[in-house]
Design a protein around this motif. Structure first.
Motif, short mmCIF file in Angstrom:
data_model
loop_
_atom_site.label_atom_id
_atom_site.label_comp_id
_atom_site.label_asym_id
_atom_site.label_seq_id
_atom_site.Cartn_x
_atom_site.Cartn_y
_atom_site.Cartn_z
N GLU A 90 0.76 -1.35 -0.06
CA GLU A 90 -0.01 0.17 -0.11
C GLU A 90 0.95 1.23 -0.05
N VAL A 91 2.02 1.32 0.69
CA VAL A 91 2.78 2.32 0.67
C VAL A 91 4.08 2.33 -0.51
N ILE A 92 4.54 3.22 -0.79
CA ILE A 92 5.69 3.44 -1.65
C ILE A 92 6.73 2.95 -0.89
N GLY A 93 7.34 1.86 -1.29
CA GLY A 93 8.61 1.38 -0.76
C GLY A 93 9.18 0.17 -1.62
N PRO A 94 10.26 -0.65 -0.96
CA PRO A 94 10.86 -1.51 -1.76
C PRO A 94 9.90 -2.53 -2.34
N LYS A 95 8.97 -2.93 -1.55
CA LYS A 95 7.99 -4.07 -2.45
C LYS A 95 7.19 -3.46 -3.33
N SER A 96 6.44 -2.51 -3.01
CA SER A 96 5.46 -1.91 -4.20
C SER A 96 6.64 -1.34 -5.17
N ASP A 97 7.81 -0.84 -4.86
CA ASP A 97 8.64 -0.60 -6.12
C ASP A 97 8.74 -1.70 -7.08
N ALA A 98 9.08 -2.89 -6.35
CA ALA A 98 9.43 -4.24 -7.07
C ALA A 98 8.30 -4.37 -8.21
N THR A 128 1.10 7.07 1.88
CA THR A 128 1.44 7.23 0.45
C THR A 128 0.63 6.41 -0.30
N LEU A 129 -0.52 5.77 0.27
CA LEU A 129 -1.45 5.01 -0.69
C LEU A 129 -1.84 5.46 -1.90
N GLU A 130 -2.36 6.88 -1.65
CA GLU A 130 -2.92 7.56 -2.94
C GLU A 130 -2.14 7.95 -4.20
N ASP A 131 -0.80 8.29 -3.65
CA ASP A 131 0.16 8.33 -4.56
C ASP A 131 0.69 7.18 -5.44
N ASN A 132 0.79 6.02 -4.74
CA ASN A 132 0.92 4.71 -4.82
C ASN A 132 0.00 4.54 -6.00
N LEU A 133 -1.21 4.40 -5.76
CA LEU A 133 -2.33 3.87 -6.71
C LEU A 133 -2.28 4.75 -7.86
N ARG A 134 -1.87 6.16 -7.85
CA ARG A 134 -1.81 7.08 -9.05
C ARG A 134 -0.61 6.58 -9.90
N ARG A 135 0.82 6.01 -9.22
CA ARG A 135 1.66 5.59 -10.29
C ARG A 135 1.46 4.44 -10.80
N PHE A 136 0.54 3.40 -10.53
CA PHE A 136 0.12 2.36 -11.26
C PHE A 136 -0.79 2.90 -12.32
N SER A 137 -1.63 3.73 -12.07
CA SER A 137 -2.38 4.19 -13.08
C SER A 137 -1.67 4.58 -14.28
N ARG A 138 -0.61 5.50 -13.70
CA ARG A 138 0.15 6.06 -14.78
C ARG A 138 0.83 5.08 -15.99
N LEU A 139 0.80 3.75 -15.27
CA LEU A 139 1.60 2.80 -16.26
C LEU A 139 0.21 2.13 -17.04
N GLY A 140 -0.83 2.46 -16.80
CA GLY A 140 -2.15 2.10 -17.70
C GLY A 140 -2.73 0.96 -16.84
N LEU A 141 -2.60 0.80 -15.70
CA LEU A 141 -3.13 -0.36 -15.01
C LEU A 141 -4.16 0.07 -13.91
N ASP A 142 -5.20 -0.74 -13.78
CA ASP A 142 -6.22 -0.64 -12.92
C ASP A 142 -5.38 -0.90 -11.32
N THR A 143 -6.19 -0.78 -10.46
CA THR A 143 -5.60 -1.08 -9.10
C THR A 143 -6.95 -1.33 -8.15
N SER A 144 -6.76 -2.18 -7.19
CA SER A 144 -8.09 -2.35 -6.29
C SER A 144 -7.42 -2.86 -4.98
N LEU A 145 -8.32 -2.39 -3.93
CA LEU A 145 -7.69 -2.82 -2.68
C LEU A 145 -8.74 -4.15 -2.45
N THR A 146 -7.95 -5.33 -2.20
CA THR A 146 -8.51 -6.64 -2.46
C THR A 146 -8.78 -7.27 -1.18
N GLU A 147 -8.22 -7.19 -0.10
CA GLU A 147 -8.37 -7.87 1.03
C GLU A 147 -8.39 -7.08 2.41
N VAL A 148 -9.20 -5.93 2.39
CA VAL A 148 -9.03 -4.87 3.14
C VAL A 148 -9.59 -5.48 4.73
#
Ligand code: G3I
Length: 356
Positions: A216-224, A257-277
Motif C-alpha cells: 500500500e505504501v511506496i517502498g521496496p516491495k511496491s517498487d518491485a 502514500t497509498l493514494e500516490d502509490n495507486l496513482r503511479r500504477f494508473s500511470r502505467l495504464g493499470l487498474d488497481t483495487s484494494l482486494t483484502e481490506v
C-alpha cells in the motif's frame, strides 16, 4: 498538507459524521438517498460505490454460507464477492489432473443470485498448495506443464463468471526480491509472465492482476511491483491490474502514500483495487482504537475514490465473526466494519461517509 485542505477535510468529516448519525438514526440525506428512502430503504455500500463507478465487495468462505443472517447481509450490502479459499489450488486440483470446482461454483452461484461480480482468487500462490505438488521435486519442463494446465483449466472453467483473476499472489519479499517459491526456484522469474499469458489464452476478456500485501505504501516491495509491471507492459505481457491487499494494523501506522502509490500504477495504464481490506488492532478494542480504525477505513476509501483507475474495494470478509485475524495473530482482531454479532461498527459509518 495545506491548512485549507485540512480545514476542508475536517469540515467534510464533520459533515460525514453528521450524515452517519442521521443514517444511524434512520434519517436519509442527499437526493439519491431521498429517492432510496422513498423506496423505503437505505442505500447500501454497493449502491454508494456504484455512484462513483466503483464496486464494494467482501470475501466469503463456503463454511459460512449456512449462516442465514450473515448470508443476507453478504447478499444485500455488497456488489462483489471474492472466495476466501474456494478457488485456491488445494481446493480446485486436490489430485494431479483431477479438478473440483464445487466450492468456487457454490460462491459464484450465490453471487449470481444477488447480481454480484466475482474476483477469482488465486491461481499461483506458494501457500495452500496440494500435497501432490509440494511433496516431490519437479523438473522445469514438468512444473511448467503442471502450472499451465492448472491455470488454463481453472480460468476456462470460470470464463464469463469472474471479472478478474489474482493470477499470481504474493510473489515478492518485503525487500523487493522475488519470494523463493517452488515456482520461482524451478522456473525463474519468467513464471509470472508465463502465468499471465496462459491465463489470457484461456480467457481473452478477464482482468489479470498481480496481488500482494504490504504494497500500500511506496517502498521496496511496491517498487518491485512497479518495476515488474513496467517491464511486463513493455514486453506486451497481458497485465491489467495490481491488487493491494491492504491487511492493515493500527500498530504499524496508516499507509500515507497509498493514494500516490495507486496513482503511479494508473500511470502505467493499470487498474488497481484494494482486494483484502481489514484493519486489525490489539484486543480489547477500545472506543479510541475503533475510532482510529474508522478514520483509516474512511481514508482508504477516499484514496481509492481519488484515483480514477482504482476500481473497487473488497473487505476480507465483512464481519469479525469470520475474520482470519484472531487465528493468525493471537491477541489481535476486531478488524472489520461489522462486529461478531453482525452489528455495524464506526468503521461502517466512516466508509459510508467517504462514499457519500
Ligand atoms: O479446511 C481445513 C479444515 O478441514 C480444518 O478442520 C481446519 C482446522 O484448522 O482448517 C481448515 O483449513 C483452514 C483454511 O483456511 C480453510 O478454512 C486453514 O487451517 C487456514 O490456515 C486457512 O486460512 C486461510 C489463509 O488464507 C491461509 O493462508 C484463510 O481462511 C484465508 O482467509 C487466507 O486468505 C489469505 C489470502 O488468500 C491471501 N492474502 C492473505 C490472506 C490472509 O492470510
Amino acid at each position: 498538507m495545506h491548512t485549507t485542505t485540512i480545514r476542508s477535510r475536517t469540515r467534510l468529516r464533520l459533515a460525514g459524521a453528521l450524515a452517519a448519525l442521521l443514517v444511524a438514526a434512520g434519517v436519509a440525506t442527499g437526493p439519491a438517498a431521498q429517492a432510496d428512502e422513498r423506496h423505503g430503504k437505505e442505500p447500501t455500500l454497493a449502491d454508494l460505490a456504484q455512484r462513483h463507478g466503483r464496486y464494494f465487495g467482501s470475501a466469503t468462505d463456503n463454511p459460512e454460507l449456512v449462516d442465514e443472517p450473515y448470508k443476507a447481509l453478504l447478499g444485500s450490502e455488497f456488489d462483489q464477492i471474492t472466495p476466501g479459499n474456494g478457488m485456491k489450488w488445494y481446493a480446485t486440483e486436490p489430485q494431479q489432473g483431477v479438478f473440483d470446482f464445487s466450492k468456487g461454483d457454490e460462491i459464484v452461484d450465490l453471487a449470481r443470485a444477488h447480481h454480484q461480480k466475482v474476483r477469482g482468487h488465486t491461481l499461483v500462490w506458494h501457500s495452500q498448495l496440494p500435497g501432490w505438488l509440494t511433496s516431490r521435486e519437479w523438473t522445469p519442463a514438468e512444473l511448467r506443464a503442471v502450472l499451465k494446465k492448472h491455470i488454463q483449466t481453472e480460468v476456462r472453467h470460470y470464463r464469463g463468471k469472474v471479472f478478474a483473476w489474482d493470477v499470481v499472489n504474493e510473489a515478492f519479499n518485503e525487500d523487493g526480491t522475488y519470494r523463493e517459491t517452488i515456482f520461482y526456484k524451478t522456473l525463474g522469474p519468467g513464471y509470472i509472465a508465463d502465468a499471465l499469458r496462459w491465463a489470457r489464452q484461456a480467457d481473452p476478456r478477464v482482468k489479470l492482476y498481480l496481488n500482494d500485501y504490504n504494497i500500500e505504501v511506496i517502498g521496496p516491495k511496491s517498487d518491485a511491483y512497479h518495476r515488474l509491471a513496467k517491464e511486463l507492459k513493455a514486453q506486451g505481457v497481458p497485465l491489467d491490474g495490481i491488487g493491494l491487499q491492504a491487511h492493515l494494523a493500527l500498530q504499524y501506522g496508516y499507509p500515507t502514500t497509498l493514494e500516490d502509490n495507486l496513482r503511479r500504477f494508473s500511470r502505467l495504464g493499470l487498474d488497481t483495487s484494494l482486494t483484502e481490506v481489514d484493519i486489525r488492532m490489539y484486543l480489547p478494542a477500545t472506543e479510541e482504537k475503533l475510532a482510529q480504525q474508522a478514520d483509516w477505513y474512511r481514508d482508504l476509501t477516499e484514496a481509492c475514490l481519488a484515483v480514477r483507475r482504482c476500481v473497487g474495494i473488497t473487505l476480507w470478509d465483512y464481519t469479525d465473526k469470520y475474520s482470519w485475524i484472531p487465528a493468525f495473530f493471537p491477541g489481535e482482531g476486531a478488524a472489520l466494519p461489522w462486529d461478531e454479532e453482525l452489528r455495524p461498527k464506526s468503521a461502517y459509518f466512516a466508509i459510508r461517509d467517504a462514499l457519500r
